[in-house]
Design an enzyme around this catalytic site. Structure first.
Site, PDB file in Angstrom:
ATOM      1  N   TYR A 483       0.807  -1.228   0.000  1.00 37.48           N
ATOM      2  CA  TYR A 483       0.000   0.000   0.000  1.00 37.48           C
ATOM      3  C   TYR A 483       0.840   1.278   0.000  1.00 37.48           C
ATOM      4  O   TYR A 483       2.045   1.222   0.108  1.00 37.48           O
ATOM      5  CB  TYR A 483      -1.074  -0.004   1.086  1.00 37.48           C
ATOM      6  CG  TYR A 483      -0.713  -0.126   2.542  1.00 37.48           C
ATOM      7  CD1 TYR A 483       0.548   0.105   3.044  1.00 37.48           C
ATOM      8  CD2 TYR A 483      -1.722  -0.480   3.460  1.00 37.48           C
ATOM      9  CE1 TYR A 483       0.804  -0.003   4.404  1.00 37.48           C
ATOM     10  CE2 TYR A 483      -1.462  -0.586   4.822  1.00 37.48           C
ATOM     11  CZ  TYR A 483      -0.202  -0.345   5.286  1.00 37.48           C
ATOM     12  OH  TYR A 483       0.046  -0.438   6.617  1.00 37.48           O
ATOM     13  N   GLU A 484       0.193   2.367  -0.201  1.00 34.53           N
ATOM     14  CA  GLU A 484       0.838   3.688  -0.306  1.00 34.53           C
ATOM     15  C   GLU A 484       1.847   3.708  -1.455  1.00 34.53           C
ATOM     16  O   GLU A 484       2.929   4.289  -1.360  1.00 34.53           O
ATOM     17  CB  GLU A 484       1.507   4.040   1.040  1.00 34.53           C
ATOM     18  CG  GLU A 484       1.788   5.513   1.259  1.00 34.53           C
ATOM     19  CD  GLU A 484       0.552   6.384   1.099  1.00 34.53           C
ATOM     20  OE1 GLU A 484      -0.505   6.019   1.635  1.00 34.53           O
ATOM     21  OE2 GLU A 484       0.649   7.409   0.414  1.00 34.53           O
ATOM     22  N   GLY A 485       1.447   3.094  -2.576  1.00 32.67           N
ATOM     23  CA  GLY A 485       2.352   2.951  -3.726  1.00 32.67           C
ATOM     24  C   GLY A 485       3.177   1.693  -3.568  1.00 32.67           C
ATOM     25  O   GLY A 485       4.023   1.621  -2.673  1.00 32.67           O
TER      26      GLY A 485
END
Lengths: 641, 641
Positions: A483-485
């Site tokens: 997550y978060e890229g």
């Protein structure tokens, strides 16, 4: 002993009891941590904040004094900060860490359209709000403690080590505050931000849709202007962390959506505030908004954190939303908080690796099996006597310390990007933070996964039994590279956006500074210097290669992931060497007793990392410079079994 | 189409339908595997046996013809074998793979003192017995198919890919047969072995006790002689795989225990047969023996496989057991099956990595996100178009193929250790198998863990959602580096027992042969040859260093794990290069169409592995030769947070 950071509107209510002991290893939980371990597993999965290690970083690797020399952070003097961190460590150990197993086994569940968090989360969250831990980094004008991010991140590390699933709610709230303080109107700030800073309300980020995961520009949620100046939001969002829960009276959703006639792609996305409960002009809570949780995910880990599918406006034809800033600026606005958010996730890798290490170490000291080099015949030795188990433990410790140094440097740079005295210095530190953020996020989280796996291995068969608790860390850690890229996206960001800064001059100067620092290491650390020189040579060669092949970006992209790993490992090694040099100076100056042992360990760990872990990263060089040829050589039929 | 291998007592009932198609990619499950993928997850987690790949290994890397040239395996002609493997692939895909999710979500549970396996396991096991898949490698005199291990292992690979948790029951039964055929009396053989070969009964291994995990010599379970020539067994065993279940009428426990006055440690351990249900002289089932399951573990993965705590003799003062062979020979007897068992676990790493790859590949082909190099503006591309996703997929494919080549070579050597025509050749192959076994076990299972993690990553957020199924592989895979001797123990076995064979001459000769083979690679494969030469250079240097430091074994032990990884990776690279050379020859000879594409892929994969993955392993060299100094430098206080 009471500490309150922030927490009452517009008053920076920092009060730190002067009686708090400083400079010692923390504290609550430690007694049980060192108790008779024969009754494993109950209680072995406790947590002690690594205060000595953090203090060492803030004194010798990324000096806090560089921050307190600025006007913005003049109040954050190191002893005050260390007192605050001790208190945070005590809180994480005593109030948060005990909720970790509960959170995993009970989990957050959906019941009659409401999300019920684990029982133990309620009290822990109340205590979190009461102490004001969410306010540490936020501006005083909103009731925050106005501490530099380097300090707030240490607090985050401790709380995340205590319970990663719990920590995600506060992390998202922090992100919401950060974003809102930069882009909201004064009216919006007044209405929402103090309650978010205090933690009385929670914040969320609503970006992802099924067809728009990493590709945020593909968002289709709609926002239609209403006559009263607000908007009506309709659409579904997925993977919304703490999208719904029972910890706060209100939840402030930040939602990406498209206005009618918005341009396609990322340039047509706007940002909206969509509160769960509408807020009256006097600040009181009004009607329930049309925001509903549809379902929550059954995940590999972080069971305590509800991951929600959210529906906006399904019942009434539109949830009430307020536009943040100008239309079609949503992507740019989101970018404001990206470094902060990504660093926050990198810290999760660090935090969970630290927690797993703290579980593996006492197990290895306790578990009798086989014989070490000095074990008398017929007796068994604790497994820590086996060289291979030592290798696992030292690998964990060294990686944790290297990732910590990197993440703290990243936070240090972000703090100076805001607080440095002149524009040029701010700009330099912003660029440094831009360069380091993908390293912190991707390398930190990869290390988190790998080290939790090592911790399972140290436990042998017992590590595979869920009651032991170490398997939870392995499961929890696995989300962070995603997550978060995703980490692949971080690597692309590094080679595609960060290396080209100033036409490549910025990274070149940064690497030059690292080399100067390695050149200056004292003769007693020559083994470290030699290994790091080889690492820097490989970084220089690969960085040059990537620069020379910019026109053929597919070849650059093909090498992105191994390059990120190589660069991050070498930077981590140099930062540990910086610490080793400081430790060596203190030893040469006559440090003694427990201090000397602690400092000697810093030298050993830096040497182990540089001479035994950096070379494997150097071995990635050929895969950085191989180009995309072989990666693209096989078609679908050739890839299939 | 019916195939039966073994399965009726004492009659090798091998019947192979001559109508079975040969040489094509398998088959059942394939249709759904290639179906419209939009409705992920249901059905994407299917399995297709990699028949082309396995056939390629058996033809060009570890040639089956070398086995069929022996008297023992003359019947196993390659076309017969390929027909059998096709049938096995079909069985694994159609009967076993569909039980994988059920097995995970339902799991085996303890209910009223009985273990209830997942519903779907019952029919799958019945089909397994009916087809006789458990009999493939066992001698014809017990009703087995008498196929070489190289063939049986391919069957095991397919069934393990289908459902790892399911496969463990048959694996343990196979181990029991193997052990019993070497050490039991004719009476015992007659009473137990044919039913185990057919799978009508199951077998287990009862080694571990709480204080005796990896240190089997610390066993305390007692065996007291009874007047009738049997023994009374008392004690508890833990981590007993399929210690109790409802798949068979009887379970034959092989139990390590101590006779009265037995010498301490490993030299005082004897092996006993302790059936769940006593067997009458006429072979019928008699009274229930005093063997009870006490509890089953709640584990990270392999939920379908019951991991039992077993109590022997608690109700009556002793379970009835029969001594196997002579007293105090239990350890030696166990060693008989060690190579087989450890290779079997290495295969699990391979099998689960293959299954995870087969799930990641179609997902990457289906999932639209972002743009590839050739995607028109405004459109999305499947993520397989991203170079970094390609890297993940090719890394999985290359590692799977390299581990398969290694494990199959290991099986090949074990087969020839029994079947080669003269003593000297048998001895050479036994030594080769001894050398390769720790590599197969440790590297195979480490790769299993790492590649299932990559498969999760390819899935992004969806990989973290349990319903997708790929997280299960990540959880299931994690046990394999632990059991059957932790990977640290494998590494110690390698440097402590295997390298010193013939005073180091055996490994030296083996490495010399690898180098000769690399020297002989054609010019078109020079990139492969160059990378492998660097790998072999590092292996030679580290092998020599370990030999020179034998007197200081702690330093050798300190380098064991990185050395194993280095050696295994280089051996895997040479085996892929062997395949690439064969593929290149066939291409040069005019192979065309699908064959040419398949062969070209072999060259690409071997080159990718040698030039991009081997160098990272070469980077481990400094950690092999660093010695134990830094590992032992820190005391408990210095290691603590």
């Amino acid at each position: 002993m009471g500490l309150q950071v922030g927490c009452r509107l517009r008053r920076c209510a920092l009060r730190l009891a002067t009686t708090a002991p400083t400079g010692t290893a923390a504290t609550v939980g430690e007694e049980s941590f060192r108790r008779d371990l024969r009754s494993y597993p109950p209680g072995m999965d406790t947590y002690t904040a690594p205060l000595r290690d953090v203090r060492f970083v803030l004194e010798h690797i990324t000096p806090l004094t560089a921050l307190t020399a600025t006007e913005a952070f003049a109040h954050a003097d190191p002893e005050l900060v260390m007192g605050l961190l001790e208190e945070a460590g005590r809180f994480a150990a005593s109030a948060i860490a005990p909720t970790n197993r509960d959170g995993d086994t009970q989990g957050s569940v959906l019941s009659d359209g409401e999300v019920v968090t684990p029982d133990s989360f309620k009290q822990a969250y109340r205590q979190y709000v009461e102490a004001g831990w969410g306010a540490v980094q936020h501006p005083a004008e909103f009731g925050g403690g106005a501490f530099p991010l380097a300090v707030a991140n240490a607090v985050k590390e401790f709380i995340t080590s205590g319970n990663m699933a719990f920590s995600l709610g506060p992390l998202l709230t922090t992100g919401a505050v950060y974003l809102m303080q930069h882009h909201c109107s004064q009216e919006q700030l007044d209405a929402y931000v103090p309650k978010l800073v205090s933690g009385e309300w929670a914040g969320t980020m609503n970006l992802t849709e099924p067809q728009a995961g990493s590709d945020v520009g593909a968002v289709t949620t709609k926002a239609v202007p209403a006559e009263d100046g607000t908007y009506r939001i309709t659409g579904q969002k997925i993977y919304i962390t703490y999208g719904e829960h029972d910890l706060t009276d209100n939840i402030v959703h930040l939602v990406l959506a498209r206005l009618p006639d918005a341009p396609p792609g990322g340039k047509g996305i706007s940002l909206f505030i969509v509160p769960k409960v509408l807020v009256e002009d006097d600040g009181s809570l009004g009607e329930r908004n049309d925001v509903q949780v549809v379902s929550i995910e059954h995940k590999l880990g972080i069971h305590g954190s509800p991951t929600c599918v959210m529906a906006f406006g399904e019942a009434t034809g539109g949830a009430v939303g307020e536009l943040v800033g100008e239309p079609n600026q949503g992507m740019r606005q989101m970018f404001t908080m990206m470094n902060d958010a990504r660093l926050g996730v990198g810290l999760q890798g660090l935090a969970i690796a630290e927690r797993a290490y703290q579980q593996a170490l006492p197990y290895a000291q306790d578990r009798q099996q086989g014989r070490g080099p000095d074990t008398p015949p017929g007796e068994q030795a604790p497994i820590i006597e086996h060289a291979d188990v030592r290798r696992m433990l030292l690998t964990m410790k060294a990686n944790v310390e290297a990732v910590r140094a990197l993440c703290y440097l990243n936070a240090h740079a972000l703090a100076l990007a805001h607080a440095a005295p002149d524009d040029a210095a701010r700009e330099e530190h912003r660029k440094l933070a831009d360069l380091l953020t993908p390293l912190s996020k991707a390398w930190g989280t990869d290390v988190g996964v790998e080290m939790t796996s090592v911790a399972v291995q140290v436990h042998g068969g017992m590590g595979y039994v869920e009651e032991t608790g170490v398997a939870q860390h392995y499961r929890d850690a696995r989300i962070a590279p995603i997550y978060e890229g995703t980490n692949g996206i971080q690597a692309l960001d590094l080679v595609g956006r960060k290396l080209p800064m100033d036409g490549g001059a910025f990274v070149k100067a940064f690497l030059g500074e690292l080399r100067t620092e390695v050149d200056a290491l004292p003769g007693s650390l020559s083994a470290i210097a030699e290994a790091l020189h080889e690492g820097l040579d490989a970084v220089d060669r690969t960085t040059a290669w990537l620069g020379e092949h910019r026109e053929s970006f597919d070849d650059v992209a093909a090498g992105a992931t191994p390059y990120l790993r190589l660069l991050a490992t070498v930077v981590g090694g140099v930062l540990l060497a910086r610490g080793a040099a400081a430790a060596q100076r203190l030893l040469d100056d006559g440090a003694s007793g427990g201090d000397a042992e602690f400092l000697a360990a810093k030298v050993t760990v830096a040497r182990f990392f540089a001479t035994q872990l950096v070379p494997a990263a150097v071995g990635l060089e050929p895969s950085v410079t191989a180009g995309a040829g072989d990666l693209r050589a096989l078609d679908a039929g050739q890839l299939a079994p």
